[in-house]
Design an enzyme around this catalytic site. Structure first.
Site, mmCIF file in Angstrom:
data_model
loop_
_atom_site.group_PDB
_atom_site.id
_atom_site.type_symbol
_atom_site.label_atom_id
_atom_site.label_comp_id
_atom_site.label_asym_id
_atom_site.label_seq_id
_atom_site.Cartn_x
_atom_site.Cartn_y
_atom_site.Cartn_z
ATOM 1 N N CYS A 2 -1.240 42.945 26.335
ATOM 2 C CA CYS A 2 -0.068 43.434 26.511
ATOM 3 C C CYS A 2 0.435 43.544 28.181
ATOM 4 C CB CYS A 2 0.027 45.135 26.109
ATOM 5 S SG CYS A 2 -0.638 45.369 24.656
ATOM 6 N N ARG A 27 1.034 36.371 29.099
ATOM 7 C CA ARG A 27 -0.197 37.139 28.602
ATOM 8 C C ARG A 27 -0.308 37.088 27.245
ATOM 9 N NH1 ARG A 27 -1.546 41.159 32.805
ATOM 10 N NH2 ARG A 27 -2.516 42.416 31.349
ATOM 11 N N TRP A 73 0.865 43.315 22.401
ATOM 12 C CA TRP A 73 0.036 42.286 21.503
ATOM 13 C C TRP A 73 -0.907 43.355 20.516
ATOM 14 C CZ3 TRP A 73 -5.175 41.465 20.445
ATOM 15 C CH2 TRP A 73 -5.578 39.991 20.164
ATOM 16 N N ASN A 99 -1.430 49.928 27.426
ATOM 17 C CA ASN A 99 -2.196 48.922 27.147
ATOM 18 C C ASN A 99 -3.675 49.308 27.162
ATOM 19 O OD1 ASN A 99 -0.006 47.194 28.056
ATOM 20 N ND2 ASN A 99 -0.973 46.333 29.974
ATOM 21 N N GLY A 100 -4.281 48.706 26.126
ATOM 22 C CA GLY A 100 -5.757 49.204 25.916
ATOM 23 C C GLY A 100 -5.802 49.907 24.503
ATOM 24 N N GLU A 485 -15.626 22.288 25.326
ATOM 25 C CA GLU A 485 -14.171 22.636 25.751
ATOM 26 C C GLU A 485 -12.820 21.988 25.505
ATOM 27 O OE1 GLU A 485 -12.966 25.156 27.410
ATOM 28 O OE2 GLU A 485 -11.447 24.495 28.563
ATOM 29 N N LYS A 489 -9.761 23.475 23.545
ATOM 30 C CA LYS A 489 -8.290 23.304 24.087
ATOM 31 C C LYS A 489 -7.632 22.789 23.078
ATOM 32 C CE LYS A 489 -8.096 24.746 26.778
ATOM 33 N NZ LYS A 489 -9.264 25.400 27.649
ATOM 34 N N GLU A 492 -6.979 25.480 20.134
ATOM 35 C CA GLU A 492 -6.054 26.605 20.517
ATOM 36 C C GLU A 492 -4.715 26.321 20.544
ATOM 37 O OE1 GLU A 492 -7.141 28.584 24.242
ATOM 38 O OE2 GLU A 492 -7.523 26.553 25.139
ATOM 39 N N HIS A 508 -27.575 15.840 12.070
ATOM 40 C CA HIS A 508 -28.038 16.990 11.470
ATOM 41 C C HIS A 508 -26.810 17.703 10.574
ATOM 42 C CE1 HIS A 508 -31.761 16.442 13.450
ATOM 43 N NE2 HIS A 508 -30.970 16.111 14.393
ATOM 44 N N LYS A 607 -3.606 35.646 27.370
ATOM 45 C CA LYS A 607 -4.201 35.255 28.333
ATOM 46 C C LYS A 607 -5.127 35.933 28.808
ATOM 47 C CE LYS A 607 -4.486 32.261 31.712
ATOM 48 N NZ LYS A 607 -5.104 31.100 31.311
HETATM 49 C C1 F6R Z 1 -9.365 29.166 26.583
HETATM 50 C C2 F6R Z 1 -9.183 30.496 27.293
HETATM 51 C C3 F6R Z 1 -10.129 31.432 26.890
HETATM 52 C C4 F6R Z 1 -10.448 32.217 28.140
HETATM 53 C C5 F6R Z 1 -11.317 33.258 27.627
HETATM 54 C C6 F6R Z 1 -12.013 34.451 28.694
HETATM 55 O O1 F6R Z 1 -8.406 28.221 27.059
HETATM 56 O O2 F6R Z 1 -8.421 30.631 28.226
HETATM 57 O O3 F6R Z 1 -10.909 31.075 26.054
HETATM 58 O O4 F6R Z 1 -11.378 31.352 28.592
HETATM 59 O O5 F6R Z 1 -10.473 34.389 27.029
HETATM 60 O O6 F6R Z 1 -11.035 34.481 29.848
HETATM 61 P P1 F6R Z 1 -11.450 34.872 31.219
HETATM 62 O O7 F6R Z 1 -11.783 33.528 31.925
HETATM 63 O O8 F6R Z 1 -10.157 35.471 31.838
HETATM 64 O O9 F6R Z 1 -12.409 35.877 31.157
#
Ligand code: F6R
Length: 612
Positions: A2, A27, A73, A99-100, A485, A489, A492, A508, A607
């Site tokens: 949010c 976000r 959110w 927020n929260g 990773e 990517k 997501e 396995h 985000k």
């Molecule tokens: C994936 C991504 C998330 C963040 C995760 C942690 O592309 O961005 O998996 O890496 O939510 O976020 P931070 O690094 O802000 O603690």
């Protein structure tokens, strides 16, 4: 997650709020709303995007120089018009954005219902605004004081902004466990969940601390109190954020811009931190706690998502070079599994946003057990950077695309420097290798630039795989976290199912998935288990899988076996994760674009994950 933006001053608030909400879109959110004080209190909110909110408010009264805006959110209650913020008190005099999570909202709601309050939404936030109304009515308190008293009854996390139609020249903000920043302009104030909606108006900011309440009143100075009702002196800081960093700068998406910014973000994250000729590596932010790291019996890295993958690269680096045992923990598991931590442990938290709720809680747990805590964060002044004993910032600049790209490579850069510094201090690395690695490190930004030239080839490959349903990513050693990773990517942003695996583990289980439909991305760079990875490629080929291989330039063996080859420059094995990640970022980007996905704001994702 949010987003909050609020304005009080001498200009019309509506355009400032709408622009602010657009800045906060990155976000992640599912509904949006605003409230403005003028002759009365107008609230406009709806499910969907900020553009939907604008359409909804069009033709309605949006006048007023005092207002609050929110992107939601969903946590409590589905995303719909009613659950969107702002929420109003029963008498409709107050409006709140939040927020929260209010953890004890259920018991508060039951109590308030007994006292005659009627609720319209399923949210915890509506309970809070009714509680403030209740305090205001029963104790006849001014708004700031009613908010403070109400918050003493709240368990949970909050960043809030509150308006009162009976006191139209004031906005009250408060925070605990969720970030909040005040912007101070000329005769005007801003309040926001991060500085992005503020930066174009003022550089003077105050980051609120937990359990602080701020009163922003027209014509007066900023007033801050804590929850115990003590008056505090605001600490005004200069904002280190530039507007250009928040714009796309000619790229189609923030994600693409951020992928292409990596030569710079990696160079910025290294700048001033090492010297090839003198052989000096230093991370100023951790110098006072360096001895703790050097003599640590164990280092525990806590993080989530992509930052957890960077942590895994960190484990390989620190164990390989500095010979200190490292454990990498998902923060969400660590905080609840009663882990063994003691005063000799050093806990490193890695977080782009510096606000991830689980990572923050894991750190607090480690602190309470006496461990030394170190942060690797990208956002200056973020909660994690403030609660840790020391830390090293990644200088990646604002990352707006939800999928983390340049923050990941910047995190790995800082971890390389940290591992080298510790290795040198502990005498666990031969001088020649140390100098060789520094020289290779210096070349990295240029080599990333070279690697980015694979973009059109990667785009071409992407066309052939945009419609598949599954992807497998394989890597060994330092390239195993890169495989994880790469898979994250892709899933997501393109919504294609993808799994990352250690290449040898394929036998396995996952090998059962391989047939002519299955693309397998293999990171098969020349150093470290190369022959073994070649065998893994052969195993895939024998089952007719399609191979997309990331290889070192000049490679012929892997190139002969693979269906597609993407070459990256030669470097030290320990530095490969940075270069190898770049084509994988591009692959996910192009596939997502070709599938028509919203690359910068993928569905359901936020985000900065400020709730657990
Ligand atoms: C994936 C991504 C998330 C963040 C995760 C942690 O592309 O961005 O998996 O890496 O939510 O976020 P931070 O690094 O802000 O603690």
């Amino acid at each position: 997650m949010c987003g909050i933006v609020a304005y009080i001053g001498n200009k019309e608030a509506y355009p400032i709020l709408i622009k602010g909400l657009r800045r906060l879109e990155y976000r992640g959110y599912d509904s949006a709303g605003i409230s403005l004080v003028n002759a009365g209190l107008n609230v406009y909110k709806c499910k969907g995007k900020v553009s939907d909110l604008e359409a909804f408010a069009s033709g309605k009264d949006v006048s007023g120089v005092v207002g609050i805006g929110h992107t939601r959110w969903a946590t409590h209650g589905e995303p719909n018009d009613v659950n969107a913020h702002p929420h109003q008190s029963g008498n409709e005099h107050l409006a709140i954005i939040h927020n929260g999570i209010i953890e004890n909202y259920d018991s508060l709601k039951t109590e308030l219902k007994k006292r005659g309050h009627v609720f319209k939404s399923d949210t915890d936030t509506e309970v809070l605004v009714h509680l403030i109304e209740d305090v205001q009515a029963n104790e006849d308190l001014p708004l700031a004081e009613a908010v403070r008293v109400a918050l003493t009854q709240v368990v949970g996390a909050y960043a809030i902004a509150v308006l009162d139609r009976n006191d139209p020249n004031v906005i009250i903000g408060a925070k605990k466990g969720s970030p909040m920043v005040v912007g101070i302009g000329k005769g005007e104030f801003f309040l926001a969940s991060d500085a992005t909606p503020i930066v174009e108006y003022t550089k003077e900011v105050v980051y609120l601390e937990d359990e602080q309440i701020v009163e922003l009143r027209l014509g007066q100075e900023v007033r801050i109190k804590n929850i115990e009702n003590e008056t505090l002196t605001p600490y005004i800081q200069e904002l280190e954020l530039h507007l250009e960093a928040l714009e796309k700068g000619g790229y189609d998406h923030f994600m693409l811009k951020e992928i292409f910014e990596q030569p710079k973000s990696i160079a910025d994250s290294m700048r001033g931190r090492f010297h090839v000729e003198s052989g000096d590596v230093s991370l100023g932010g951790i110098i006072d706690y360096e001895q703790k790291l050097v003599s640590a019996k164990r280092i525990i890295i806590v993080a989530c998502g992509t930052s957890w993958h960077a942590g895994l690269v960190g484990e390989y680096l620190i164990e390989d070079l500095a010979r200190i045992p490292v454990e990498v923990e998902y923060a969400s598991e660590f905080r609840y599994r009663n882990p063994i931590i003691n005063e000799e442990d050093v806990v490193i938290a890695i977080s782009q946003s510096g606000e991830t709720a689980d990572t923050l809680a894991a750190l607090e747990l480690a602190k309470s057990k006496g461990a030394t805590t170190i942060g690797i964060c990208n956002v200056v002044g973020s909660s994690i950077s403030r609660v840790t004993d020391a830390g090293s910032y990644t200088h990646a600049g604002p990352e707006i695309g939800v999928a983390s790209t340049k923050a990941f490579t910047a995190q790995v850069t800082v971890l390389i420097l940290m591992a080298l510094r510790l290795a040198h201090k502990r005498g666990s690395i031969p001088e020649s290798r140390f100098h060789q690695m520094l020289a290779s490190l210096e070349k990295l930004p240029k080599q990333v630039e070279e690697t980015l030239k694979t973009a059109s080839l990667v785009e071409h490959i992407s066309k052939q795989y945009k419609d598949v349903r599954n992807f497998l990513y394989l890597g060994r050693g330092y390239n195993f976290p890169v495989a994880l990773e790469g898979a994250l990517k892709l899933k997501e942003i393109s919504y294609i199912h993808a799994e990352g695996y250690p290449a040898a583990e394929m036998k396995h289980g996952p090998i059962a998935l391989i047939d002519e439909e299955m693309p397998v991305v293999v990171i098969a760079t020349s150093k470290g288990n190369y022959e073994k990875v070649i065998s893994n490629i052969q195993e895939v080929k024998a089952r007719k899988g399609k191979i997309i291989a990331i290889v070192t330039e000049g490679d012929v063996t892997a190139a002969e076996l693979a269906d597609h080859v993407i070459e990256i420059p030669d470097t030290e094995e320990a530095l490969v994760p940075i270069l190898a990640s770049v084509p994988l970022q591009l692959l996910s980007y192009y596939i997502a674009v070709m599938r028509g996905c919203n690359v910068d704001q993928p569905r359901n994702l936020a985000k900065s994950v400020t709730v657990e």
